[in-house]
Design a protein around this motif. Sequence first.
Motif, PDB file in Angstrom:
ATOM      1  N   LEU A  47       6.724  27.065  15.285  1.00  0.00           N
ATOM      2  CA  LEU A  47       6.801  27.293  16.526  1.00  0.00           C
ATOM      3  C   LEU A  47       8.147  28.001  16.801  1.00  0.00           C
ATOM      4  O   LEU A  47       9.112  26.450  17.081  1.00  0.00           O
ATOM      5  N   PRO A  48       8.526  28.682  18.075  1.00  0.00           N
ATOM      6  CA  PRO A  48       9.762  29.092  18.229  1.00  0.00           C
ATOM      7  C   PRO A  48      10.055  27.820  19.446  1.00  0.00           C
ATOM      8  O   PRO A  48       9.537  27.501  19.552  1.00  0.00           O
ATOM      9  N   ALA A  49      11.371  27.600  19.753  1.00  0.00           N
ATOM     10  CA  ALA A  49      11.543  26.730  20.249  1.00  0.00           C
ATOM     11  C   ALA A  49      11.449  26.953  21.713  1.00  0.00           C
ATOM     12  O   ALA A  49      10.650  25.875  22.499  1.00  0.00           O
ATOM     13  N   ASP A  50      11.434  28.129  22.597  1.00  0.00           N
ATOM     14  CA  ASP A  50      10.413  28.160  23.380  1.00  0.00           C
ATOM     15  C   ASP A  50       9.604  28.082  23.811  1.00  0.00           C
ATOM     16  O   ASP A  50       8.619  28.332  24.690  1.00  0.00           O
ATOM     17  N   TRP A  51       8.671  27.792  22.902  1.00  0.00           N
ATOM     18  CA  TRP A  51       7.402  27.572  22.381  1.00  0.00           C
ATOM     19  C   TRP A  51       6.499  26.484  22.629  1.00  0.00           C
ATOM     20  O   TRP A  51       7.747  25.107  22.741  1.00  0.00           O
ATOM     21  N   LYS A  52       5.423  26.681  23.415  1.00  0.00           N
ATOM     22  CA  LYS A  52       4.630  25.300  23.250  1.00  0.00           C
ATOM     23  C   LYS A  52       3.370  25.520  22.255  1.00  0.00           C
ATOM     24  O   LYS A  52       2.859  26.452  21.923  1.00  0.00           O
ATOM     25  N   VAL A  53       2.191  24.431  22.374  1.00  0.00           N
ATOM     26  CA  VAL A  53       0.974  24.844  21.398  1.00  0.00           C
ATOM     27  C   VAL A  53       0.309  23.994  22.411  1.00  0.00           C
ATOM     28  O   VAL A  53       0.314  22.381  22.818  1.00  0.00           O
ATOM     29  N   LEU A  54      -0.644  24.214  22.823  1.00  0.00           N
ATOM     30  CA  LEU A  54      -1.763  23.574  23.421  1.00  0.00           C
ATOM     31  C   LEU A  54      -2.885  22.840  22.520  1.00  0.00           C
ATOM     32  O   LEU A  54      -3.524  23.632  21.781  1.00  0.00           O
ATOM     33  N   VAL A  55      -3.297  21.434  22.413  1.00  0.00           N
ATOM     34  CA  VAL A  55      -4.288  21.017  22.089  1.00  0.00           C
ATOM     35  C   VAL A  55      -5.404  21.028  22.531  1.00  0.00           C
ATOM     36  O   VAL A  55      -5.821  19.505  23.274  1.00  0.00           O
ATOM     37  N   GLU A  56      -6.748  21.538  22.439  1.00  0.00           N
ATOM     38  CA  GLU A  56      -7.598  21.730  23.178  1.00  0.00           C
ATOM     39  C   GLU A  56      -8.658  19.920  22.204  1.00  0.00           C
ATOM     40  O   GLU A  56      -8.408  19.992  21.676  1.00  0.00           O
ATOM     41  N   TYR A  57      -9.722  19.599  23.644  1.00  0.00           N
ATOM     42  CA  TYR A  57     -10.287  18.744  23.133  1.00  0.00           C
ATOM     43  C   TYR A  57     -11.977  19.062  23.431  1.00  0.00           C
ATOM     44  O   TYR A  57     -12.016  19.860  24.574  1.00  0.00           O
ATOM     45  N   LYS A  58     -13.209  18.475  22.680  1.00  0.00           N
ATOM     46  CA  LYS A  58     -14.227  18.923  22.748  1.00  0.00           C
ATOM     47  C   LYS A  58     -15.396  17.584  22.324  1.00  0.00           C
ATOM     48  O   LYS A  58     -15.280  17.517  21.154  1.00  0.00           O
ATOM     49  N   PRO A  59     -16.375  17.149  23.105  1.00  0.00           N
ATOM     50  CA  PRO A  59     -16.479  15.916  22.312  1.00  0.00           C
ATOM     51  C   PRO A  59     -17.602  16.250  21.114  1.00  0.00           C
ATOM     52  O   PRO A  59     -18.072  15.450  21.026  1.00  0.00           O
ATOM     53  N   TYR A  60     -18.701  17.105  21.725  1.00  0.00           N
ATOM     54  CA  TYR A  60     -19.721  17.954  20.359  1.00  0.00           C
ATOM     55  C   TYR A  60     -19.186  19.079  20.346  1.00  0.00           C
ATOM     56  O   TYR A  60     -19.163  19.832  21.376  1.00  0.00           O
ATOM     57  N   GLU A  61     -20.170  19.997  19.469  1.00  0.00           N
ATOM     58  CA  GLU A  61     -20.423  21.464  19.164  1.00  0.00           C
ATOM     59  C   GLU A  61     -19.256  21.813  18.574  1.00  0.00           C
ATOM     60  O   GLU A  61     -18.319  21.906  20.192  1.00  0.00           O
ATOM     61  N   PRO A  62     -19.406  22.297  17.314  1.00  0.00           N
ATOM     62  CA  PRO A  62     -21.181  22.717  17.091  1.00  0.00           C
ATOM     63  C   PRO A  62     -21.497  21.593  16.573  1.00  0.00           C
ATOM     64  O   PRO A  62     -22.199  22.226  15.508  1.00  0.00           O
ATOM     65  N   HIS A  63     -20.474  20.550  15.942  1.00  0.00           N
ATOM     66  CA  HIS A  63     -21.005  19.436  15.211  1.00  0.00           C
ATOM     67  C   HIS A  63     -21.726  18.340  16.393  1.00  0.00           C
ATOM     68  O   HIS A  63     -20.686  17.737  17.280  1.00  0.00           O
TER      69      HIS A  63
END
Length: 427
Positions: A208-224
């Motif tokens: 990641l560049p210094a001025d970036w962020k990573v968004l970590v998404e969550y989901k309880p089900y689907e497709p598994h």
Amino acid sequence: MILDKSLIEQHNQANQSLHKKKFEALSAVLSGEGHDVKTILEKIAAFQIAIPSWALGTGGTRFGRFAGGGEPRSLEEKIEDVGLLHALNQSSNSISLHIPWDIPKDPKAITQLAASFELGFDAVNSNTFQDQADQKESYKFGSLSHTDKAVRDQAIQHNIDVIRHGVDLGSKALTIWLSDGTDFPGQQNFRRMFERTLDSIQQIYAELPADWKVLVEYKPYEPHFYSTVIADWGTSLLFCNKLGEKAVGLVDLGHHLPNTNIEQIVSRFLMEGKLGGFHFNDSKYGDDDLTVGSIKPYQLFLIFNELVEGMSSPEIKNPELSWMIDASHNIKDPLEDLLQSVEAIKIAYAQALIIDRPALEKAQAENDATLAQEIMQNAYRTDVRALLAEARQQAGAALNPVAFYRESKIREQLVSQRGAKSFATGL
């Protein structure tokens, strides 16, 4: 297509008399309650919601997809459609791309085209939940969590490539939604899946560049349907804390089990300074991706209550948020649906802005649940649409975007230009 702004002016003039009556009446009420209407209008006007490139076509289900006609056939046409939306509401000044559905072949030309519509690029989204025609390894049994290092390496490289595309466009964030999970008990070791995923995302994070962020998404089900690696907000927060300050959580309103208290989750993320942004939609049963505010508008208001309080609190140290829509318009005109969604989001925001915050805090301190409810519902039951319309008018947009869209027969024009059977890439 490019809108003739004189037509918007004509539309506004034709609707001016009724709008003026509504706005003046509402302004008088709000001023009487001690609100600064000018400041509220400025905040409403400044609030911008990114449009996802994948939501500009008609969605579908595993049973079928029914195109509505006039759908954008290329990234360039998708940008044109977002530009059209922004011209109508002045509230959608960026586009969020999904790679590889929308890889910019000529980044410079794409950024110039976007700029011509006064648009920028929000978070870029990676895709390791589908196998692409030219990829060597399959994601059938996972991607970033896969037991096979070759598969993980491929998924890691894809995310790094997405970052590079984003840099070329001026984006500042990567969104990772990980579909990895299991369908049967005993299929995988939960701890090892987590450790493999963490190692994979750490390698992505390092790029990641210094001025970036990573968004970590969550989901309880689907497709598994037995387990997912990032199943809930707690797991998302755990990953973020292990990754570093550039990692923040992403809340998709549809990614929760029924009756989940999403507003409390928002408060927890804010408290930890780890709320990165939203994928706005609505749901009845699960991840339905319905029009924002169409099912649970009061919940949306309660979420914005937490947001407005948290973002204005000196106790909260949270980075600037990314506001995005994530929807699937199975039977509705996508552009009409997006206009409705943006309106619903800004209604909830405006309602939260007019909560009598000192009175609410006093009621909370005195454990007066009845008065607290009265204060909250007084704001929620206030029809703030005239505020949004006035903010749009002052910005040169339409008083009633959906009405203007229909009166101008914009969909018919798009069908004429692109054909009745054009399909947009995306879900």
